[in-house]
Design a protein around this motif. Structure first.
Motif, PDB file in Angstrom:
ATOM      1  N   ARG A 112       7.442  11.182  -1.046  1.00 22.41           N
ATOM      2  CA  ARG A 112       6.179  11.630  -1.669  1.00 22.41           C
ATOM      3  C   ARG A 112       6.222  11.422  -3.188  1.00 22.41           C
ATOM      4  NH1 ARG A 112       2.315  14.907   0.187  1.00 22.41           N
ATOM      5  NH2 ARG A 112       3.654  15.703   1.830  1.00 22.41           N
ATOM      6  N   ALA A 113       7.286  11.879  -3.839  1.00 21.87           N
ATOM      7  CA  ALA A 113       7.378  11.775  -5.298  1.00 21.87           C
ATOM      8  C   ALA A 113       7.379  10.317  -5.747  1.00 21.87           C
ATOM      9  CB  ALA A 113       8.632  12.491  -5.790  1.00 21.87           C
ATOM     10  N   THR A 114       8.067   9.453  -5.016  1.00 24.24           N
ATOM     11  CA  THR A 114       8.121   8.042  -5.375  1.00 24.24           C
ATOM     12  C   THR A 114       6.773   7.360  -5.123  1.00 24.24           C
ATOM     13  OG1 THR A 114      10.503   7.970  -4.985  1.00 24.24           O
ATOM     14  CG2 THR A 114       9.327   5.857  -4.940  1.00 24.24           C
ATOM     15  N   ALA A 115       6.103   7.715  -4.035  1.00 19.86           N
ATOM     16  CA  ALA A 115       4.778   7.140  -3.751  1.00 19.86           C
ATOM     17  C   ALA A 115       3.798   7.477  -4.862  1.00 19.86           C
ATOM     18  CB  ALA A 115       4.266   7.646  -2.401  1.00 19.86           C
ATOM     19  N   TYR A 116       3.710   8.748  -5.218  1.00 21.47           N
ATOM     20  CA  TYR A 116       2.793   9.141  -6.285  1.00 21.47           C
ATOM     21  C   TYR A 116       3.226   8.543  -7.624  1.00 21.47           C
ATOM     22  CZ  TYR A 116       0.152  12.254  -3.274  1.00 21.47           C
ATOM     23  OH  TYR A 116      -0.658  12.755  -2.289  1.00 21.47           O
ATOM     24  N   GLY A 117       4.533   8.480  -7.852  1.00 22.37           N
ATOM     25  CA  GLY A 117       5.035   7.876  -9.082  1.00 22.37           C
ATOM     26  C   GLY A 117       4.644   6.412  -9.197  1.00 22.37           C
ATOM     27  N   ALA A 118       4.686   5.688  -8.093  1.00 23.86           N
ATOM     28  CA  ALA A 118       4.287   4.275  -8.101  1.00 23.86           C
ATOM     29  C   ALA A 118       2.806   4.142  -8.427  1.00 23.86           C
ATOM     30  CB  ALA A 118       4.602   3.640  -6.749  1.00 23.86           C
ATOM     31  N   LEU A 119       1.982   4.923  -7.752  1.00 23.11           N
ATOM     32  CA  LEU A 119       0.538   4.844  -7.989  1.00 23.11           C
ATOM     33  C   LEU A 119       0.188   5.258  -9.414  1.00 23.11           C
ATOM     34  CD1 LEU A 119      -0.661   6.211  -4.548  1.00 23.11           C
ATOM     35  CD2 LEU A 119      -1.018   3.877  -5.422  1.00 23.11           C
ATOM     36  N   GLU A 120       0.824   6.288  -9.909  1.00 20.63           N
ATOM     37  CA  GLU A 120       0.542   6.756 -11.268  1.00 20.63           C
ATOM     38  C   GLU A 120       0.965   5.751 -12.329  1.00 20.63           C
ATOM     39  OE1 GLU A 120       2.525  10.520 -11.120  1.00 20.63           O
ATOM     40  OE2 GLU A 120       0.898  11.430  -9.976  1.00 20.63           O
ATOM     41  N   ARG A 121       1.899   4.881 -11.986  1.00 23.20           N
ATOM     42  CA  ARG A 121       2.359   3.852 -12.924  1.00 23.20           C
ATOM     43  C   ARG A 121       1.613   2.530 -12.743  1.00 23.20           C
ATOM     44  NH1 ARG A 121       6.209   7.496 -12.147  1.00 23.20           N
ATOM     45  NH2 ARG A 121       7.650   7.976 -13.845  1.00 23.20           N
ATOM     46  N   GLY A 122       0.602   2.516 -11.873  1.00 19.53           N
ATOM     47  CA  GLY A 122      -0.249   1.343 -11.751  1.00 19.53           C
ATOM     48  C   GLY A 122       0.124   0.350 -10.675  1.00 19.53           C
ATOM     49  N   PHE A 123       1.096   0.673  -9.835  1.00 17.47           N
ATOM     50  CA  PHE A 123       1.488  -0.237  -8.758  1.00 17.47           C
ATOM     51  C   PHE A 123       0.583  -0.066  -7.551  1.00 17.47           C
ATOM     52  CE2 PHE A 123       5.368   0.451 -11.184  1.00 17.47           C
ATOM     53  CZ  PHE A 123       5.807  -0.846 -11.382  1.00 17.47           C
ATOM     54  N   ASP A 124       0.330  -1.152  -6.835  1.00 16.83           N
ATOM     55  CA  ASP A 124      -0.229  -1.057  -5.493  1.00 16.83           C
ATOM     56  C   ASP A 124       0.893  -0.557  -4.599  1.00 16.83           C
ATOM     57  OD1 ASP A 124      -2.650  -2.119  -6.387  1.00 16.83           O
ATOM     58  OD2 ASP A 124      -2.142  -4.151  -5.770  1.00 16.83           O
ATOM     59  N   LEU A 125       0.549   0.171  -3.545  1.00 21.22           N
ATOM     60  CA  LEU A 125       1.578   0.781  -2.705  1.00 21.22           C
ATOM     61  C   LEU A 125       1.214   0.656  -1.240  1.00 21.22           C
ATOM     62  CD1 LEU A 125       4.168   2.709  -2.674  1.00 21.22           C
ATOM     63  CD2 LEU A 125       2.492   4.494  -2.188  1.00 21.22           C
ATOM     64  N   THR A 126       2.180   0.234  -0.450  1.00 22.18           N
ATOM     65  CA  THR A 126       2.066   0.305   1.001  1.00 22.18           C
ATOM     66  C   THR A 126       3.188   1.191   1.503  1.00 22.18           C
ATOM     67  OG1 THR A 126       1.100  -1.903   1.190  1.00 22.18           O
ATOM     68  CG2 THR A 126       2.104  -0.971   3.185  1.00 22.18           C
ATOM     69  N   LEU A 127       2.826   2.319   2.093  1.00 21.90           N
ATOM     70  CA  LEU A 127       3.794   3.204   2.723  1.00 21.90           C
ATOM     71  C   LEU A 127       4.041   2.679   4.129  1.00 21.90           C
ATOM     72  CD1 LEU A 127       5.470   5.838   2.693  1.00 21.90           C
ATOM     73  CD2 LEU A 127       3.413   7.005   3.552  1.00 21.90           C
ATOM     74  N   VAL A 128       5.291   2.416   4.455  1.00 20.12           N
ATOM     75  CA  VAL A 128       5.619   1.935   5.798  1.00 20.12           C
ATOM     76  C   VAL A 128       5.601   3.166   6.703  1.00 20.12           C
ATOM     77  CG1 VAL A 128       7.191   0.583   7.211  1.00 20.12           C
ATOM     78  CG2 VAL A 128       6.985   0.084   4.761  1.00 20.12           C
ATOM     79  N   SER A 129       4.506   3.302   7.431  1.00 19.55           N
ATOM     80  CA  SER A 129       4.129   4.560   8.080  1.00 19.55           C
ATOM     81  C   SER A 129       5.096   5.053   9.144  1.00 19.55           C
ATOM     82  CB  SER A 129       2.733   4.434   8.680  1.00 19.55           C
ATOM     83  OG  SER A 129       2.701   3.416   9.661  1.00 19.55           O
TER      84      SER A 129
END
Length: 180
Positions: A112-129
């Motif tokens: 969770r922390a890394t996902a939000y950290g990526a988005l907050e830093r401007g990266f596109d993100l795909t969570l491998v569900s």
């Protein structure tokens, strides 16, 4: 920025020993790693250490099913987010990364922390569900938050969140569109 990476976070012996659907999830992480490598997408291995998970201890090691290949980057962290106080931001900049695929453990903490950290830093993100997991969380007094609920919650959030100029999504390990 144009490139993609797969971040594999904390799939360590002591982290996933009692995790929800451990074997299925670890197999899906392995599938994501294999597919990323085949597509030429770099795999970055993020490994947690703290007082309960000491570097070099058997619990700190990667699970036997997953091992970094020679030349694949390793990031060591002491906080939930793989971005905080690590070399990850500099490495992603060097690799000209725009999209992060994310897999690992524990869903309710480091993923969770890394996902939000990526988005907050401007990266596109795909969570491998189907390639992240955690354990039930006992709150005491008969209250337990189930691991599956954490997984479902984060998969739902990553599907529906909206950030300006970013694309976030979820995809299974078999369906993720890994492209270098």
């Amino acid at each position: 920025m144009t490139n993609a990476v797969l971040l594999v976070v904390d799939v360590q012996v002591g982290v996933v020993a009692t995790a929800w659907e451990r074997d299925r999830v670890v197999n899906n992480v392995a599938l994501a790693v294999r597919r990323a490598r085949e597509a030429g997408v770099p795999v970055i291995w993020v490994q947690h250490e703290d007082d309960d998970l000491r570097r070099g201890s058997p619990e700190w090691e990667w699970v036997p099913e997953l091992q970094p290949a020679p030349g694949e980057a390793r990031i060591y962290k002491q906080h939930n987010s793989a971005f905080e106080d690590t070399e990850l931001p500099a490495l992603l900049e060097k690799l000209d990364v725009a999209r992060i695929f994310l897999a690992g453990a524990a869903t309710n903490w480091c993923i969770r922390a890394t996902a939000y950290g990526a988005l907050e830093r401007g990266f596109d993100l795909t969570l491998v569900s189907d390639a992240h997991t955690t354990r039930d969380l006992d709150l005491g007094k008969g209250r337990v938050l189930e691991a599956r609920s954490f997984v479902d919650d984060l998969n739902t959030a990553m599907k529906w969140l909206s950030y300006p100029g970013r694309v976030n999504s979820v995809a299974t390990a078999a369906e993720a569109a890994f492209r270098a």
